[in-house]
Design a protein around this motif. Structure first.
Motif, PDB file in Angstrom:
ATOM      1  N   VAL A  87      49.238  61.081  77.063  1.00 17.71           N
ATOM      2  CA  VAL A  87      49.964  60.824  75.815  1.00 17.71           C
ATOM      3  C   VAL A  87      50.840  61.997  75.406  1.00 17.71           C
ATOM      4  N   ARG A  88      50.782  63.137  76.100  1.00 19.51           N
ATOM      5  CA  ARG A  88      51.644  64.264  75.784  1.00 19.51           C
ATOM      6  C   ARG A  88      53.057  64.086  76.334  1.00 19.51           C
ATOM      7  N   ILE A  89      53.218  63.159  77.272  1.00 20.42           N
ATOM      8  CA  ILE A  89      54.552  62.922  77.835  1.00 20.42           C
ATOM      9  C   ILE A  89      55.377  62.096  76.855  1.00 20.42           C
ATOM     10  N   PRO A  90      56.561  62.527  76.516  1.00 14.91           N
ATOM     11  CA  PRO A  90      57.362  61.778  75.530  1.00 14.91           C
ATOM     12  C   PRO A  90      57.752  60.407  76.060  1.00 14.91           C
ATOM     13  N   GLY A  91      57.804  59.451  75.144  1.00 12.49           N
ATOM     14  CA  GLY A  91      58.191  58.091  75.486  1.00 12.49           C
ATOM     15  C   GLY A  91      59.272  57.579  74.550  1.00 12.49           C
ATOM     16  N   VAL A  92      59.506  56.288  74.618  1.00 12.73           N
ATOM     17  CA  VAL A  92      60.522  55.649  73.778  1.00 12.73           C
ATOM     18  C   VAL A  92      59.874  55.244  72.462  1.00 12.73           C
ATOM     19  N   GLU A  93      60.445  55.677  71.362  1.00 11.15           N
ATOM     20  CA  GLU A  93      59.893  55.349  70.047  1.00 11.15           C
ATOM     21  C   GLU A  93      60.352  53.965  69.624  1.00 11.15           C
ATOM     22  N   GLN A  94      59.371  53.152  69.221  1.00 11.83           N
ATOM     23  CA  GLN A  94      59.655  51.782  68.821  1.00 11.83           C
ATOM     24  C   GLN A  94      58.631  51.349  67.778  1.00 11.83           C
ATOM     25  N   ASP A  95      59.104  50.915  66.626  1.00 14.87           N
ATOM     26  CA  ASP A  95      58.256  50.458  65.514  1.00 14.87           C
ATOM     27  C   ASP A  95      57.246  51.532  65.108  1.00 14.87           C
ATOM     28  N   GLY A  96      57.671  52.771  65.103  1.00 13.97           N
ATOM     29  CA  GLY A  96      56.812  53.856  64.664  1.00 13.97           C
ATOM     30  C   GLY A  96      55.823  54.339  65.697  1.00 13.97           C
ATOM     31  N   ALA A  97      55.807  53.764  66.900  1.00 11.47           N
ATOM     32  CA  ALA A  97      54.890  54.170  67.963  1.00 11.47           C
ATOM     33  C   ALA A  97      55.680  54.515  69.207  1.00 11.47           C
ATOM     34  N   HIS A  98      55.118  55.373  70.023  1.00  5.72           N
ATOM     35  CA  HIS A  98      55.763  55.788  71.262  1.00  5.72           C
ATOM     36  C   HIS A  98      55.277  54.891  72.401  1.00  5.72           C
ATOM     37  N   THR A  99      56.227  54.291  73.096  1.00  4.19           N
ATOM     38  CA  THR A  99      55.912  53.452  74.251  1.00  4.19           C
ATOM     39  C   THR A  99      55.948  54.313  75.499  1.00  4.19           C
ATOM     40  N   LEU A 100      54.822  54.384  76.207  1.00  5.75           N
ATOM     41  CA  LEU A 100      54.677  55.259  77.360  1.00  5.75           C
ATOM     42  C   LEU A 100      54.522  54.449  78.637  1.00  5.75           C
ATOM     43  N   SER A 101      54.872  55.088  79.727  1.00  4.23           N
ATOM     44  CA  SER A 101      54.670  54.531  81.067  1.00  4.23           C
ATOM     45  C   SER A 101      53.591  55.349  81.769  1.00  4.23           C
ATOM     46  N   PRO A 102      52.911  54.776  82.734  1.00  5.02           N
ATOM     47  CA  PRO A 102      51.833  55.519  83.416  1.00  5.02           C
ATOM     48  C   PRO A 102      52.379  56.669  84.240  1.00  5.02           C
ATOM     49  N   VAL A 103      51.630  57.758  84.281  1.00  6.25           N
ATOM     50  CA  VAL A 103      52.024  58.895  85.112  1.00  6.25           C
ATOM     51  C   VAL A 103      51.612  58.673  86.566  1.00  6.25           C
ATOM     52  N   ILE A 104      50.563  57.940  86.786  1.00  8.64           N
ATOM     53  CA  ILE A 104      50.104  57.597  88.142  1.00  8.64           C
ATOM     54  C   ILE A 104      49.648  56.147  88.130  1.00  8.64           C
ATOM     55  N   SER A 105      49.985  55.408  89.145  1.00  6.80           N
ATOM     56  CA  SER A 105      49.561  54.014  89.290  1.00  6.80           C
ATOM     57  C   SER A 105      48.900  53.815  90.652  1.00  6.80           C
ATOM     58  N   ILE A 106      47.838  53.043  90.661  1.00  6.92           N
ATOM     59  CA  ILE A 106      47.127  52.690  91.895  1.00  6.92           C
ATOM     60  C   ILE A 106      47.165  51.181  92.025  1.00  6.92           C
TER      61      ILE A 106
END
Length: 529
Positions: A268-287
């Protein structure tokens, strides 16, 4: 008080070396087990005035015998096998190896725990003050079924027992389950509408500052426990998100598993896109396809595409915080993933998929005559007397025990004749003391409808412990299937399809009164059947 220089004893030093003028033989009471040279043999044989070596008799456990001392006196060669034993023993008893074995319960034999079955039998629930209801958000229904529940870390350590209950309508109800009298009013509850779809798992982080929920809308949301506002929205799964696990070593890291068969790791420390007051994040690693095998991947290249193998549960073990253990819906094989590989590939620039260090060599769901494999519904990591173990609730209505270091299933297992875990909504939880295990499994339309089952697992790691010889404790008082369960320091809760949450507490005095006059006490209390 330190002695002054004038009063300090003066040590007589040797003329040539900085050593005390004392006899070596008087300081060392036995001969060193080193073969003497030919020159030393002649001196010993010719000079009879030297002090004779004392003949000591050591036990075999110390790897030195009387025969070794005799060989030293006779000048014979010493067998190196006798000297290799204490060396190997010393290597096994280094602080590193002793710490690892102590953390996983492998330091010697596990001490047999005293039976706590009378305490499990004393769990009772008040029909007035131990019932909590999940009120529906819409006016079309009065109650909504709870899907998941989770106590705070403070509640597990003896603090205020705050319980988060996730429901079918996407809301989270926070209850205070402190013990109270029948005439006392219920503490106010807080309702947070997090999703617009059912929530399948809910977890507090380890400092209770955030609450994570995963839903059928393919997203995971993180809510601030102080304000109740959504801080982060995590998107990366292609289907329903089924499970959540917070990293115990970092409050900003967590993992999720979904019905699409993938595992996503978030920071959650990685910045994301702010939308409706919350930050939308993508995974740093996917399996992707965490529990797929090579054969199933090859079949998917054809016309007929089978359903993906869902990831049903995730846990971070206490020993080895750099990995995560996962279970799947297809079989009883667990997998351990090494998360220390955020390396970028040279060609594509994408991160490498974490390595599956090891998997269960056997499938315990096929040990009891089953024709096909069954999935694992829920995982729970051992602690205290069960440290180094992993408990897995199987779809075959049995609780399987795994060794954490190899994920090899043990012969120990737990079951009950009335327990049925045919759905993937049934929960599994280990008590904070590590001695008791709770699970739902009372299916609708059966004798076990509305039942919760308790098992004593303190001796699960002992090889000679027959886990199935002692039946579990059945607590029956709700309607429909009992799904989610969780423990606080002195309380266990069970969530049922009738929209109620029931609290159970150990009370030997009340239990004895119920056994003495069951007809009268059944109006006020419920106890094991």
């Amino acid at each position: 008080m330190f002695p002054s220089p004038s009063s300090s004893p003066q040590a007589i030093l040797h003329e040539r070396t900085n050593i005390l003028r004392t006899s070596i033989q008087s300081k060392i009471p036995f001969g060193l087990p080193t073969p003497p040279t030919d020159k030393q043999r002649s001196v010993i044989a010719s000079d009879s005035s030297l002090p004779q070596k004392r003949k000591l008799s050591f036990s075999r456990s110390d790897a030195v015998s009387t025969r070794t001392v005799q060989e030293l006196e006779n000048g014979d060669d010493v067998e190196m096998e006798d000297m290799a034993l204490p060396v190997r023993r010393t290597a096994r008893n280094t602080p590193f190896h002793m710490t690892m074995r102590a953390g996983t319960g492998l330091l010697g034999r596990r001490r047999e725990e005293a039976s706590t079955r009378p305490i499990l039998q004393s769990f009772v629930s008040s029909n007035k003050s131990d019932i909590y209801k999940c009120e529906a958000a819409s006016s079309s229904a009065y109650l909504t079924p709870p899907y998941a529940c989770s106590y705070t870390s403070g509640a597990k350590n003896g603090g205020i027992p705050l319980l988060a209950v996730a429901t079918e309508q996407g809301s989270v109800h926070v209850f205070n389950t402190t013990k109270r009298n029948d005439c006392d009013p219920q503490p106010p509850q807080e309702i947070i509408q997090v999703h617009q779809n059912g929530i399948f798992d809910v977890k507090w982080n380890h400092d209770d500052s955030r609450l994570a929920t995963c839903s059928g809308d393919q997203s995971t949301k993180i809510v601030c426990s102080t304000t109740g506002q959504c801080q982060y929205t995590l998107r990366g799964h292609a289907s329903t998100v089924k499970s959540i696990a917070w990293d115990p070593s970092n409050v900003n890291l967590l993992s999720t598993g979904g019905r699409d068969g993938g595992i996503c790791l978030w920071d959650v420390r990685i910045p994301g896109v702010e939308q409706d007051g919350a930050h939308t994040l993508s995974p740093v690693i996917s399996i992707p396809g965490a529990h797929e095998d090579s054969m199933s991947k090859a079949r998917r290249r054809g016309k007929k595409v089978p359903a993906p193998r869902s990831v049903t549960s995730l846990i971070y073990p206490e020993m080895g915080t750099y990995g995560v253990v996962s279970s799947g819906s297809f079989d009883g094989v667990l997998k351990y993933w090494d998360l220390r590989l955020p390396i970028l590939t040279k060609r594509s620039g994408k991160r490498k998929v974490p390595t599956n260090l090891y998997s269960s060599p056997n499938d315990p769901t096929t040990f009891h005559g089953s024709r096909r494999s069954r999935g694992i519904v829920k995982l729970s990591a051992g602690t205290g007397p069960t440290a180094g173990l992993v408990f897995g609730l199987g779809a075959d209505s049995r609780i399987h025990v795994y060794d954490l270091m190899s994920l090899d299933p043990l012969s120990t297992g737990y079951s009950h004749e009335n327990m049925q875990t045919n759905s993937f909504y049934v929960g599994l939880a280990l008590s904070p003391c590590g001695r008791w295990l709770a699970t739902g499994g009372g299916a609708s339309g059966t004798d076990a409808e509305g039942s919760t089952f308790l098992f004593e697992v303190g001796n699960a790691g002992r090889p000679s412990h027959p886990g199935n010889s002692q039946a579990g404790i059945q607590l029956k008082c709700q309607q429909g299937e009992v799904g989610a369960v969780d423990w606080a320091a002195h309380t266990i809760v069970s969530c049922a399809d009738d929209g109620t949450v029931r609290a159970w507490r150990p009370d030997i005095g009340t239990y004895r009164e119920c056994m003495e006059d069951p007809e009268e006490k059944r109006w006020d209390w419920t106890w094991h059947s």
